[in-house]
Design a protein around this motif. Sequence first.
Motif, PDB file in Angstrom:
ATOM      1  N   PHE A 180     114.504 124.145 -42.663  1.00  0.00           N
ATOM      2  CA  PHE A 180     116.415 124.326 -42.909  1.00  0.00           C
ATOM      3  C   PHE A 180     116.404 125.402 -43.027  1.00  0.00           C
ATOM      4  O   PHE A 180     117.451 126.184 -42.574  1.00  0.00           O
TER       5      PHE A 180
ATOM      6  N   TYR B 284     118.747 127.592 -41.030  1.00  0.00           N
ATOM      7  CA  TYR B 284     119.800 128.268 -41.170  1.00  0.00           C
ATOM      8  C   TYR B 284     120.371 130.036 -41.256  1.00  0.00           C
ATOM      9  O   TYR B 284     121.097 130.690 -40.665  1.00  0.00           O
TER      10      TYR B 284
ATOM     11  N   ALA C 238     112.186 118.855 -42.727  1.00  0.00           N
ATOM     12  CA  ALA C 238     113.406 119.326 -42.505  1.00  0.00           C
ATOM     13  C   ALA C 238     114.028 120.180 -43.413  1.00  0.00           C
ATOM     14  O   ALA C 238     114.341 121.593 -43.353  1.00  0.00           O
ATOM     15  N   ARG C 239     113.234 120.079 -44.951  1.00  0.00           N
ATOM     16  CA  ARG C 239     113.673 120.925 -45.967  1.00  0.00           C
ATOM     17  C   ARG C 239     112.732 121.910 -45.819  1.00  0.00           C
ATOM     18  O   ARG C 239     113.288 123.467 -46.184  1.00  0.00           O
TER      19      ARG C 239
ATOM     20  N   ALA D 170     108.993 113.833 -42.285  1.00  0.00           N
ATOM     21  CA  ALA D 170     109.931 114.258 -41.089  1.00  0.00           C
ATOM     22  C   ALA D 170     111.045 115.125 -42.419  1.00  0.00           C
ATOM     23  O   ALA D 170     111.412 116.006 -41.901  1.00  0.00           O
TER      24      ALA D 170
ATOM     25  N   LEU E  83     116.996 121.423 -36.087  1.00  0.00           N
ATOM     26  CA  LEU E  83     116.110 120.400 -37.115  1.00  0.00           C
ATOM     27  C   LEU E  83     115.903 119.175 -36.426  1.00  0.00           C
ATOM     28  O   LEU E  83     114.716 118.180 -35.418  1.00  0.00           O
ATOM     29  N   ILE E  84     116.821 118.523 -35.825  1.00  0.00           N
ATOM     30  CA  ILE E  84     117.151 117.592 -34.521  1.00  0.00           C
ATOM     31  C   ILE E  84     116.630 117.450 -33.871  1.00  0.00           C
ATOM     32  O   ILE E  84     115.552 116.540 -33.365  1.00  0.00           O
TER      33      ILE E  84
ATOM     34  N   LEU F 197     112.105 117.882 -34.268  1.00  0.00           N
ATOM     35  CA  LEU F 197     111.914 116.440 -34.518  1.00  0.00           C
ATOM     36  C   LEU F 197     111.813 115.768 -32.950  1.00  0.00           C
ATOM     37  O   LEU F 197     111.118 115.286 -33.506  1.00  0.00           O
ATOM     38  N   ARG F 198     112.875 115.743 -32.609  1.00  0.00           N
ATOM     39  CA  ARG F 198     112.460 115.051 -30.936  1.00  0.00           C
ATOM     40  C   ARG F 198     111.963 115.241 -29.761  1.00  0.00           C
ATOM     41  O   ARG F 198     111.080 114.669 -29.519  1.00  0.00           O
TER      42      ARG F 198
ATOM     43  N   GLN G 166     120.732 122.176 -38.713  1.00  0.00           N
ATOM     44  CA  GLN G 166     120.860 120.421 -38.413  1.00  0.00           C
ATOM     45  C   GLN G 166     120.527 120.380 -36.727  1.00  0.00           C
ATOM     46  O   GLN G 166     119.304 119.737 -36.834  1.00  0.00           O
TER      47      GLN G 166
END
Lengths: 179, 113
Positions: free
Chosen positions: A29, A33, A25-26, A21, A54-55, A58-59, A51
């Motif tokens: 991002f 952005y 995210a890296r 994860a 990405l949250i 992931l969800r 942010q």
Amino acid sequence: MSQDDDRDLVRRILDGDARAADAFARRWFGPCYAVALAVVRHPQDAQDVAQESLIKALRRLDQLADPGTPGPWIHAIARNTALSHLARARRRGRSVDLDAVTPIPAPAAPDGDEGARLVHALGVLKEHERAVVLLHDLDGLPHAEIATFLGVTETNSRQLLFVARKKLRAVLQPEEAMS
Amino acid sequence: MTDHPIDFSPLDPRRDPDRFDGMIRHVVARGLPPPVSPLTWSLARLFAPGFATALVLALVFGVLAARVPAAGPAPGDGAGTAATATSTGPFAFATWAATGGDDPWSDLDMLRR
């Protein structure tokens, strides 16, 4: 990163691997952005949007149809999140630049703040031009990845970059652009 | 001239690595569901059969207890109502469950009567 790498990363995240994860995210991002900045045109807000995007990604990763090509799906999430952010700001009556989709003349920027100067200059571009130039020149993505991410052709990506740089230089370095 | 990239480094969130790492940690913490610890798994595996058995027993006795009042005295049998209320029905079942009995099956038969 290859399609197999992306697929493996998604599989590991779905297995609950926090390191995967983190890598995800890296990896995404920067593109999130860039897309967010192209829409909201405010660096801090764009970081918040990236942010949040990405949250969400992931969800909802179990809903990703093609784990080998998550780019277009993530782009859709980031752009929708950015547009929602703009709409919320509008409802709150906050003073934000709501002309994010259409080009506007760049106002004079404060001296000594290169970031603000760049943000103001981005105002002369259309949203797609902003996205391409930020993905390429800020995030360092190659045209093939930009094309997949934004859902345009590679040729289109090159043309948009060419036009965007030309317009930006005319604002940032007017003397050089004239010569 | 348009071949040269524009220097967007002042807008790059990675310029502050600590802050960038913080944002990544925030994303992972909120995006990924918290992992279940091995201890929690072990406890769940240990107690799951016991919980399941207790649940089945509670259901069985609950059904039996619910049937008892239906087999009780007929309506209008006013004299015996107060007395039977303590010797039959959920109250009697609770008493039996609390005190126990020599022969649980005959006790249950008695309750059903």
